[in-house]
Write a protein that holds these residues in place. Structure first.
Motif, PDB file in Angstrom:
ATOM      1  N   PRO A 257       0.809  -1.230   0.000  1.00 23.83           N
ATOM      2  CA  PRO A 257       0.000   0.000   0.000  1.00 23.83           C
ATOM      3  C   PRO A 257       0.838   1.274   0.000  1.00 23.83           C
ATOM      4  CG  PRO A 257      -0.870  -1.539   1.595  1.00 23.83           C
ATOM      5  CD  PRO A 257       0.388  -2.146   1.067  1.00 23.83           C
ATOM      6  N   VAL A 258       1.970   1.262   0.727  1.00 28.03           N
ATOM      7  CA  VAL A 258       2.819   2.461   0.756  1.00 28.03           C
ATOM      8  C   VAL A 258       3.369   2.755  -0.628  1.00 28.03           C
ATOM      9  CG1 VAL A 258       5.037   3.366   1.618  1.00 28.03           C
ATOM     10  CG2 VAL A 258       3.413   2.362   3.200  1.00 28.03           C
ATOM     11  N   ILE A 260       1.955   1.904  -3.500  1.00 30.00           N
ATOM     12  CA  ILE A 260       0.852   2.390  -4.350  1.00 30.00           C
ATOM     13  C   ILE A 260       0.556   3.859  -4.041  1.00 30.00           C
ATOM     14  CG2 ILE A 260      -1.600   2.088  -4.913  1.00 30.00           C
ATOM     15  CD1 ILE A 260      -1.295  -0.856  -4.187  1.00 30.00           C
ATOM     16  N   MET A 261       0.497   4.179  -2.733  1.00 27.85           N
ATOM     17  CA  MET A 261       0.174   5.563  -2.346  1.00 27.85           C
ATOM     18  C   MET A 261       1.255   6.537  -2.801  1.00 27.85           C
ATOM     19  SD  MET A 261      -1.322   4.808   1.425  1.00 27.85           S
ATOM     20  CE  MET A 261      -1.079   6.424   2.077  1.00 27.85           C
ATOM     21  N   PHE A 263       3.277   6.230  -5.309  1.00 29.15           N
ATOM     22  CA  PHE A 263       3.200   6.419  -6.770  1.00 29.15           C
ATOM     23  C   PHE A 263       2.039   7.340  -7.135  1.00 29.15           C
ATOM     24  CE2 PHE A 263       5.438   2.148  -7.770  1.00 29.15           C
ATOM     25  CZ  PHE A 263       6.633   2.722  -7.402  1.00 29.15           C
TER      26      PHE A 263
END
Lengths: 285, 292
Positions: A257-258, A260-261, A263
């Motif tokens: 998730p980190v 993805i966030m 990016f």
């Protein structure tokens, strides 16, 4: 050292389709989100024929070249027929439709499992030599595109992106120029299809999902739309960031998730900074 | 009959999401690719309020809807408004960025596990040979009532006429004293509220997972493109139509010989987009805009 070589190889392998995509999206300002459909077509035709049907590599390569060219021509034709945003959505739909067929046609593609044991063939087996081949290929591709960019093709593409009617009134053929742009994007996908699966010995459909398309858009926007040098730099920096995040010691369920966030944030900041160059307002007298 | 009932259940959900989006596209002409994530946030907040905080279901649903409205207001002010006047394609890219950020937040806060607002077995009844749970009946009826309310607001109130005016011509509406920028915000928030209702629907009917987001967005856009961009009722009709098609494609034994694998169900919406954009780019019910 191996990690550094891995990053260089990954960046160079991404460079082929991404610089091709940058010609269409960055330079031509065509709202195209179907680059990964071209990659899927190229990579699956090639390696399904070689691994699943034991066909000679050259024959498979020819078939792959044919299908990728046909898809590139189809995308170009669609871009002429549709409104820009309609084409954007159409290209997303086309990509996801191709991906869905690959995921569901399990008897041929093995679905989500992908195709393992992709042979390297004449490609070198050591990491250093593989890196050398890929880097040399990427440099050749970069300078080939730079030469094209500075030719009449590049100038015509920019003229069409700035004001299509005016450019066409000066005798620039939109159909010809945009078709070449889509074919270049397809060529980038084709080169990556030859080099990427043998590097990891696996052809996985997850490497061609919509997240990867977003990654392409992010690099193209962050590097400066249409800028070969900027996009190349962005690829190296963002891939270094992506791979480097693994060493922060975060648990796997937080790392994903980190990534993805971060990016998403990079893409948003890049759009904020590049809003004048990404889709410029038409010049008026 | 069971296929029809399944189509009605899936269509009601799709209609909720696509209806609001059709209004947004009609007024602003922008694509919001973070719609699926906004849908899920409405559902997840309701789940959190009901299952973790322990609030009653009605209060949790109200909380989910309010959160959906607030989130959409934030999205509009930060990711849409600063960009769409500059160039109407920019929000397409900013909402892609937003979808990634929201995906990450969803995964961090709620993890990948399926979350159901009302877990456990649901009472089912048999109607004309088809099985349907009471919860699903209530959801279908509520969706129908909500759409009736929208029909009333859009066609029989001064506010609805203002929306029609802004949809037809922004500048002409402003010259008549309608505050178009305010209407843009209201319409976007309404679409966010409808999206949150859709998320709550999913959370109650089945379960929420972060991976649902993109397929929800694609289905909503398929309905909008097939229904005629910006046509509210066209989008709702096509949302039901696509849901029925999805059920029929994988539920019927074709020519008595073969069935289409269930994995292709999601592909129906994609083919609807491709076919309509190729052969009827203005959709089934394209409405001509007034021009001076």
């Amino acid at each position: 050292m191996d990690f550094l070589l891995h990053i260089i190889i990954m960046a160079c392998l991404t460079l082929f389709p991404l610089l091709g995509y940058n010609i269409v999206f960055g330079k031509g300002k065509i709202l195209h989100f179907g680059q990964e459909a071209q990659s899927l077509m190229a990579v699956y035709t090639l390696w399904v024929l070689v691994v699943q049907f034991q066909q000679p590599f050259l024959l498979a390569l020819l078939a792959s070249l044919l299908t990728t060219t046909m898809l590139s021509l189809l995308l170009a034709q669609l871009s002429f027929r549709l409104e820009p945003d309609g084409f954007g959505v159409m290209s997303i739909a086309l990509h996801l439709a191709v991906l869905s067929i690959i995921l569901n046609w399990q008897s041929v593609t093995r679905g989500a499992l992908g195709i393992p044991r992709i042979p390297r063939g004449i490609l070198p087996s050591s990491l250093e030599r593989y890196a050398l081949v890929v880097v040399l290929g990427a440099i050749a591709w970069y300078f080939f595109l730079r030469r094209l960019e500075r030719s009449s093709f590049g100038r015509n593409l920019v003229a069409l992106s700035e004001h299509e009617w005016h450019a066409e009134s000066l005798g620039i053929s939109r159909k010809k120029v945009h078709t070449i742009a889509f074919l270049l994007a397809g060529t980038g996908s084709m080169i990556s299809a030859i080099l990427f699966p043998p590097y990891i010995f696996l052809l996985s459909p997850l490497d061609y999902n919509f997240q990867h398309m977003i990654f392409f858009v992010m690099c193209a926007v962050a590097g400066g739309p249409g800028s070969l040098r900027g996009v190349t730099l962005a690829i190296f920096l963002i891939i270094f960031l992506r791979e480097g995040l693994r060493f922060m010691g975060l648990p796997a369920d937080i790392l994903g998730p980190v990534q993805i966030m971060s990016f998403g944030l990079i893409l948003f900041v890049a759009v904020c900074v590049r809003r004048d160059t990404l889709f410029p307002k038409q010049r008026t007298v | 009959m069971q296929l029809l009932v399944n189509g009605l259940i899936a269509g009601s959900l799709a209609a909720l999401i696509a209806g609001g989006l059709a209004l947004v596209y009609g007024v602003l002409g922008v694509f919001n690719l973070a719609l699926g994530q906004m849908v899920l946030f409405g559902g997840y907040v309701t789940w959190w309020l009901h299952q973790s905080v322990g609030l009653p279901l009605s209060l949790s649903i109200a909380g989910g809807i309010v959160f959906g409205g607030v989130l959409s207001l934030f999205v509009f002010e930060v990711f849409i408004r600063p960009f769409y006047k500059h160039h109407r394609f920019l929000p397409l890219v900013t909402t892609i960025a937003l979808s990634m950020i929201l995906d990450g937040v969803l995964l961090l806060l709620f993890e990948e596990r399926p979350r159901s607002i009302l877990p456990g077995l649901k009472n089912t009844v048999q109607i004309l040979g088809a099985y349907i749970s009471m919860v699903q009946v209530v959801m279908i009826v509520l969706t129908f009532l909500l759409l009736c309310f929208f029909a009333y607001v859009l066609h029989s109130t001064a506010f609805g006429r203002k929306i029609h005016a802004v949809v037809q011509n922004d500048h002409a509406a402003m010259s008549l004293g309608i505050r178009a920028p305010m209407m843009h915000t209201i319409i976007f928030v309404v679409s966010g509220v409808l999206a949150a209702c859709g998320g709550i629907y999913i959370g109650i009917d089945t379960s929420l997972t972060p991976t649902l987001a993109f397929s929800l967005t694609i289905k909503a856009y398929a309905a909008i493109i097939a229904g005629g961009k910006g046509n509210f009722w066209g989008a709702i009709f096509c949302a039901y139509l696509i849901a029925f098609l999805e059920q029929i494609v994988v539920g019927v034994q074709w020519f008595g010989m073969f069935t289409v694998p269930a994995g292709y169900q999601q592909t129906v919406a994609l083919f609807v987009i491709i076919v309509f954009l190729l052969f009827r780019p203005n959709g089934m019910f394209a409405s001509a805009s007034r021009r001076a």
